[in-house]
Design a protein around this motif. Structure first.
Motif, PDB file in Angstrom:
ATOM      1  N   UNK A 174       6.681   6.530  -7.282  1.00  0.00           N
ATOM      2  CA  UNK A 174       6.532   5.572  -6.200  1.00  0.00           C
ATOM      3  C   UNK A 174       5.738   4.581  -7.110  1.00  0.00           C
ATOM      4  N   UNK A 175       4.863   4.922  -7.959  1.00  0.00           N
ATOM      5  CA  UNK A 175       4.337   3.820  -8.736  1.00  0.00           C
ATOM      6  C   UNK A 175       5.115   3.124  -9.653  1.00  0.00           C
ATOM      7  N   UNK A 176       5.964   3.801 -10.182  1.00  0.00           N
ATOM      8  CA  UNK A 176       7.113   3.266 -11.099  1.00  0.00           C
ATOM      9  C   UNK A 176       8.265   2.503 -10.337  1.00  0.00           C
ATOM     10  N   UNK A 183      11.618  -2.333   0.245  1.00  0.00           N
ATOM     11  CA  UNK A 183      10.125  -2.690   0.476  1.00  0.00           C
ATOM     12  C   UNK A 183       9.540  -3.785  -0.538  1.00  0.00           C
ATOM     13  N   UNK A 184       8.702  -4.584  -0.059  1.00  0.00           N
ATOM     14  CA  UNK A 184       7.770  -5.300  -0.695  1.00  0.00           C
ATOM     15  C   UNK A 184       6.405  -4.946  -0.467  1.00  0.00           C
ATOM     16  N   UNK A 185       5.673  -5.137  -1.385  1.00  0.00           N
ATOM     17  CA  UNK A 185       4.131  -4.879  -1.431  1.00  0.00           C
ATOM     18  C   UNK A 185       3.997  -3.393  -0.850  1.00  0.00           C
ATOM     19  N   UNK A 208       0.072   7.666   4.716  1.00  0.00           N
ATOM     20  CA  UNK A 208       0.074   6.558   5.368  1.00  0.00           C
ATOM     21  C   UNK A 208       0.180   5.397   4.503  1.00  0.00           C
ATOM     22  N   UNK A 209       1.190   4.446   4.739  1.00  0.00           N
ATOM     23  CA  UNK A 209       1.475   3.373   3.902  1.00  0.00           C
ATOM     24  C   UNK A 209       1.704   2.012   4.797  1.00  0.00           C
ATOM     25  N   UNK A 269      11.626  -8.357   4.476  1.00  0.00           N
ATOM     26  CA  UNK A 269      12.203  -9.610   5.229  1.00  0.00           C
ATOM     27  C   UNK A 269      11.065 -10.479   5.907  1.00  0.00           C
ATOM     28  N   UNK A 270       9.912 -10.374   5.361  1.00  0.00           N
ATOM     29  CA  UNK A 270       8.466 -11.293   5.903  1.00  0.00           C
ATOM     30  C   UNK A 270       8.172 -10.510   6.988  1.00  0.00           C
TER      31      UNK A 270
END
Length: 143
Positions: free
Chosen positions: A22-24, A66-68, A86-87, A92-93
């Motif tokens: 996930x980090x990569x 996903x962004x951020x 949890x994330x 798309x804004x």
């Protein structure tokens, strides 16, 4: 979230590899840490997907949508065979929050992976983005 390394049990080793992937932002090898008959439950599909190929396709695609993306809490069951991660992310804004519920077998492989997401506006944005990228590809993998 930082991956822990040392002499770990198989589940902790798998979870550590998951966090590294996930980090990569590279989940193309997630099948290596999952059972061949892994079950994936999507927040936008009624029918679960079965198998490493489906899991890899969906998770690798979502990581590109996903962004951020960021995990910020982790819960482990008493028996150590289940975790909830949890994330938060943007699509798309739209802001969304969610949880990955991962169940492991006795060998430390992922046997079940379920995702829940809120609010509905974030879930709908995710569904639209994933649908556009996966159109027709997942129907073959349902079963």
């Amino acid at each position: 979230m930082k991956a822990v390394t040392s002499n770990l049990n198989p589940i902790n080793e798998t979870l550590s590899r998951w966090h590294e992937m996930v980090a990569a932002r590279e989940l193309s090898k997630v099948g290596e840490i999952a059972r061949e008959d892994v079950v994936f439950r999507s927040p936008v599909a009624h029918t679960p997907y079965h198998g490493r190929e489906a899991l890899t396709l969906v998770l690798n695609t979502v990581m590109n949508v996903f962004e951020d993306f960021k995990y910020y809490r982790e819960f482990v069951s008493e028996d150590g065979k289940s975790v909830a991660l949890e994330f938060s992310a943007h699509v798309a804004g739209k802001e969304l929050k969610g949880a990955d519920f991962i169940r492991f077998d006795e060998d430390g492989l992922i046997s079940e992976f379920e995702v829940m997401i809120r609010p509905a506006s974030g879930l709908m944005a995710l569904g639209q983005a994933m649908g556009a990228r996966l159109e027709g590809k997942l129907d073959v993998l349902k079963g």
